[in-house]
Design an enzyme around this catalytic site. Structure first.
Site, PDB file in Angstrom:
ATOM      1  N   GLU A 223      42.227  52.544  41.157  1.00  0.00           N
ATOM      2  CA  GLU A 223      42.238  51.773  39.908  1.00  0.00           C
ATOM      3  C   GLU A 223      43.561  51.830  39.135  1.00  0.00           C
ATOM      4  O   GLU A 223      43.575  52.065  37.924  1.00  0.00           O
ATOM      5  CB  GLU A 223      41.075  52.233  39.009  1.00  0.00           C
ATOM      6  CG  GLU A 223      39.729  52.088  39.691  1.00  0.00           C
ATOM      7  CD  GLU A 223      38.554  52.623  38.890  1.00  0.00           C
ATOM      8  OE1 GLU A 223      38.770  53.247  37.846  1.00  0.00           O
ATOM      9  OE2 GLU A 223      37.411  52.406  39.321  1.00  0.00           O
TER      10      GLU A 223
ATOM     11  N   GLU B  61      32.231  50.715  47.292  1.00  0.00           N
ATOM     12  CA  GLU B  61      31.312  51.241  46.265  1.00  0.00           C
ATOM     13  C   GLU B  61      30.223  50.209  45.954  1.00  0.00           C
ATOM     14  O   GLU B  61      29.928  49.922  44.797  1.00  0.00           O
ATOM     15  CB  GLU B  61      32.097  51.589  44.987  1.00  0.00           C
ATOM     16  CG  GLU B  61      33.249  52.544  45.235  1.00  0.00           C
ATOM     17  CD  GLU B  61      33.931  53.050  43.966  1.00  0.00           C
ATOM     18  OE1 GLU B  61      33.388  52.869  42.867  1.00  0.00           O
ATOM     19  OE2 GLU B  61      35.022  53.629  44.091  1.00  0.00           O
TER      20      GLU B  61
HETATM   21  C1  GLA Z   1      34.587  54.008  39.957  1.00  0.00           C
HETATM   22  C2  GLA Z   1      35.132  55.163  40.757  1.00  0.00           C
HETATM   23  C3  GLA Z   1      34.048  55.952  41.410  1.00  0.00           C
HETATM   24  C4  GLA Z   1      32.870  56.170  40.512  1.00  0.00           C
HETATM   25  C5  GLA Z   1      32.387  54.840  40.046  1.00  0.00           C
HETATM   26  C6  GLA Z   1      31.165  54.942  39.199  1.00  0.00           C
HETATM   27  O1  GLA Z   1      34.335  52.895  40.655  1.00  0.00           O
HETATM   28  O2  GLA Z   1      36.020  54.769  41.759  1.00  0.00           O
HETATM   29  O3  GLA Z   1      34.582  57.181  41.768  1.00  0.00           O
HETATM   30  O4  GLA Z   1      33.208  56.986  39.450  1.00  0.00           O
HETATM   31  O5  GLA Z   1      33.416  54.296  39.273  1.00  0.00           O
HETATM   32  O6  GLA Z   1      30.561  56.152  39.191  1.00  0.00           O
END
Ligand code: GLA
Length: 380
Positions: free
Chosen positions: A163, A269
């Site tokens: 990020e 994710e």
């Molecule tokens: C982001 C992070 C993850 C996690 C998610 C939500 O996407 O990359 O590590 O913390 O948020 O839990």
């Protein structure tokens, strides 16, 4: 309230799939459904789940080992968990996950070496003053070489930087990493990770990079790293999507454009939020002020059906591009363990394939069916 879910326990589901398969094949219908996600997608990509710890209930272990081929540690390899205090490294929760994965023939994806969030303040300060560039660079390198070095040879991949792109007008997020080190910090992180574990595939991971504005920033980042011969092997699209809003077209264009840069694409994710939220993306520091909790118990069957259809449509798209995709990882194993129960506010969410009682939801057979239907289309 009457329970109107169509849901069964793992053992019962197994028997139902077998009985249905026998019936359909004897009756001359299409190919039977595979018994697990990882088998169904074996020829396409790995199927993963983010797991908080190796301490799992029996029913959770059963689902995990039957359906998944790879895991991502949800929190225990993040900088704040590994090195909460300078020089104090905590590897045992990660070691336990790696051992569990090895024992069950699964791979592990390290997550994450550099992140602006949940990163302890000590990194950026020096006796009450902001740390100098040299000191922070030394700390960045030290954290990566100790952490990636500790797990050397045991992980399939690392999300090296998480990020780093800005959600607004700027190119990069205005984090302390950027303020003190400048744009270079991303390249430095990849170089150090490669030095520490040359076999691990190195990924940049972010949310909303499937949308054109942030995708362009991701492409700028990738091209810049490649021009400087910095080893980057893949890009992780987080995939925290919302029911009725999966950006299929943007996603397909994004997969094609990252692949054209020579990178593997992972969905790192995945979840499909079914409870209204205002914000897109996945900025974990964003908070929504509302107490609405529309499905505190069961998910209405029509929403569950919609969710199943949209997950199936997504997996059909991903399968179409399986030569470009390395893995698809869900963020959590079942609805009870989804971060969406508490972000961006407290609510009862139902974003994954198994409910809180570990009963499979309609998304499971819908997604198991996708490769079977594709294969029968090819044959006909
Ligand atoms: C982001 C992070 C993850 C996690 C998610 C939500 O996407 O990359 O590590 O913390 O948020 O839990």
């Amino acid at each position: 309230m009457k329970n109107n879910r169509i849901a069964f326990g793992p053992a019962v589901t197994f028997l139902i799939i077998i009985a249905a398969n026998t019936f359909f094949s004897q009756a001359g219908f299409a190919d039977p459904l595979p018994l697990s996600l990882k088998d169904a997608y074996e020829k396409h990509f790995a199927i993963g789940a983010a797991i908080g710890s190796s301490n799992l209930a029996d029913a959770e272990r059963k689902v995990l080992f039957q359906h998944f081929s790879t895991i991502t540690p949800e929190n225990c390899m993040k900088p704040g968990s590994v090195q909460p205090v300078e020089g104090e490294f905590h590897f045992s929760p990660g070691d336990a996950l790696v051992q569990m994965a090895k024992d069950h023939g699964m791979t592990v994806n390290g997550h994450t070496l550099v992140w602006h969030s949940k990163c302890p303040e000590w990194y950026f300060s020096d006796g009450g003053q902001p740390a100098s560039r040299d000191l922070l660079l030394k700390r960045l390198r030290e954290h990566i070489s100790r952490t990636a070095g500790h797990f050397k040879g045991q992980l399939a991949s690392w999300d090296v930087v998480n990020e780093a792109l800005d959600d607004g007008q700027d190119y990069l997020r205005n984090s302390k990493w950027l303020q003190i080190l400048g744009e270079d910090y991303i390249g430095e992180a990849f170089l150090e990770a490669h030095k520490a574990d040359p076999e691990a595939a190195l990924y940049y991971n972010d949310y909303s990079i499937e949308y054109p504005t942030k995708r362009a920033k991701a492409l700028k980042l990738i091209k810049g790293l490649k021009e400087r011969n910095i080893p980057i092997h893949g890009i992780g699209i987080q995939g925290h999507w919302i029911l009725d809003k999966i950006p299929f077209k943007d996603l397909e264009e994004t997969i094609l454009s990252f692949h054209a840069e020579g990178l593997k694409v992972a969905i790192t994710e995945l979840d499909l939020d079914v409870v209204h939220r205002k914000m897109n993306g996945a900025d974990i520091n964003a908070i929504e002020d509302s107490s609405a909790d529309p499905y505190p118990r069961d998910l209405p069957i029509e929403i569950q059906k919609k969710q199943a259809e949209q997950y199936a449509q997504l997996f059909a798209l991903l399968s179409k591009h399986s030569n470009k995709i390395s893995r698809v990882t869900f963020w959590g194993l079942h609805d009870g363990k989804s971060w969406l129960n508490s972000w961006p506010r407290k609510r009862t969410n139902h974003a994954l394939f198994w409910d809180r009682a570990l009963k499979p939801k309609l998304a499971l057979p819908a997604v198991l069916r996708v490769p079977v239907e594709n294969a029968s289309k090819i044959c006909n």
